[in-house]
Design a protein around this motif. Structure first.
Motif, PDB file in Angstrom:
ATOM      1  N   ASN A  30      41.732  33.352  30.417  1.00  0.00           N
ATOM      2  CA  ASN A  30      42.793  33.753  31.334  1.00  0.00           C
ATOM      3  C   ASN A  30      42.406  35.028  32.077  1.00  0.00           C
ATOM      4  N   GLN A  34      41.154  35.477  35.877  1.00  0.00           N
ATOM      5  CA  GLN A  34      42.048  36.323  36.668  1.00  0.00           C
ATOM      6  C   GLN A  34      41.248  37.428  37.372  1.00  0.00           C
ATOM      7  N   CYS A  52      48.171  33.824  38.648  1.00  0.00           N
ATOM      8  CA  CYS A  52      48.446  32.378  38.585  1.00  0.00           C
ATOM      9  C   CYS A  52      47.184  31.593  38.235  1.00  0.00           C
ATOM     10  N   VAL A  53      46.047  31.968  38.830  1.00  0.00           N
ATOM     11  CA  VAL A  53      44.777  31.311  38.495  1.00  0.00           C
ATOM     12  C   VAL A  53      44.483  31.491  37.008  1.00  0.00           C
ATOM     13  N   THR A  55      46.536  32.200  34.572  1.00  0.00           N
ATOM     14  CA  THR A  55      47.531  31.487  33.762  1.00  0.00           C
ATOM     15  C   THR A  55      47.185  30.006  33.663  1.00  0.00           C
ATOM     16  N   ALA A  56      46.801  29.406  34.776  1.00  0.00           N
ATOM     17  CA  ALA A  56      46.450  27.976  34.774  1.00  0.00           C
ATOM     18  C   ALA A  56      45.215  27.715  33.911  1.00  0.00           C
ATOM     19  N   VAL A  57      44.180  28.529  34.073  1.00  0.00           N
ATOM     20  CA  VAL A  57      42.965  28.345  33.278  1.00  0.00           C
ATOM     21  C   VAL A  57      43.265  28.551  31.791  1.00  0.00           C
ATOM     22  N   LEU A  59      46.082  28.244  30.235  1.00  0.00           N
ATOM     23  CA  LEU A  59      46.954  27.160  29.762  1.00  0.00           C
ATOM     24  C   LEU A  59      46.143  25.936  29.368  1.00  0.00           C
ATOM     25  N   VAL A  60      45.242  25.522  30.225  1.00  0.00           N
ATOM     26  CA  VAL A  60      44.446  24.319  29.948  1.00  0.00           C
ATOM     27  C   VAL A  60      43.534  24.546  28.739  1.00  0.00           C
ATOM     28  N   TYR A  63      45.717  24.619  25.559  1.00  0.00           N
ATOM     29  CA  TYR A  63      46.228  23.286  25.245  1.00  0.00           C
ATOM     30  C   TYR A  63      45.152  22.437  24.568  1.00  0.00           C
ATOM     31  N   VAL A  89      53.660  22.545  28.671  1.00  0.00           N
ATOM     32  CA  VAL A  89      53.887  23.466  29.790  1.00  0.00           C
ATOM     33  C   VAL A  89      55.320  23.983  29.759  1.00  0.00           C
ATOM     34  N   THR A  96      55.327  32.456  29.152  1.00  0.00           N
ATOM     35  CA  THR A  96      54.601  32.920  30.333  1.00  0.00           C
ATOM     36  C   THR A  96      55.394  34.013  31.046  1.00  0.00           C
TER      37      THR A  96
END
Length: 141
Positions: A30, A34, A52-53, A55-57, A59-60, A63, A89, A96
């Protein structure tokens, strides 16, 4: 690659250890992505876009690690997998928000990338502790 606990039940100590290792990997993914995004683009809204970038990375990565190694969870179908990820999510929305509040709060108080990323790390740790319990109860039940 097999899970560190493949074929056996995780003891509480092993669970805490592996969950912490995977949280650290996810935090690194993350904050690293970032930071990379922030350095690649420093225009309007650079900080929110980089967050946001990251957070998305994160998250995946989290998971995939949680699903395979912590909960040893297998999807019954593609639709089941999509539903599980969507639930993952959804459970992460509140955590988040905590992460973002701590990260942006640190940035507002101390100004600068180092302060923001330190706040982000702290917010992620708080969020991951909470998220484990939500995921155990609602996502990977």
């Amino acid at each position: 690659m097999s899970s560190p606990a493949a074929g056996m039940t995780l003891t509480r100590t092993r669970l805490v250890f592996w969950y912490s290792v995977f949280a650290a990997i996810s935090i690194g993914a993350n904050l690293g992505s970032q930071s990379l995004a922030f350095h690649l683009y420093q225009g309007t809204y650079a900080v929110p876009i980089s967050v946001c970038v990251g957070t998305a990375v994160g998250l995946v990565v989290k998971y995939l690690l949680d699903k395979a190694w912590i909960f040893r969870y297998e999807h019954r179908s593609v639709a089941h997998g999509v539903r599980t990820f969507a639930l993952y999510v959804a459970m992460g929305l509140g955590t988040t928000l905590v992460f973002w509040i701590v990260e942006f709060g640190a940035d507002a108080l101390f100004h600068g990338e180092a302060a923001r990323l330190t706040g982000g790390a702290l917010g992620l740790v708080i969020g991951y502790v909470t998220k484990y319990h939500l995921d155990k109860r609602f996502v990977f039940a």
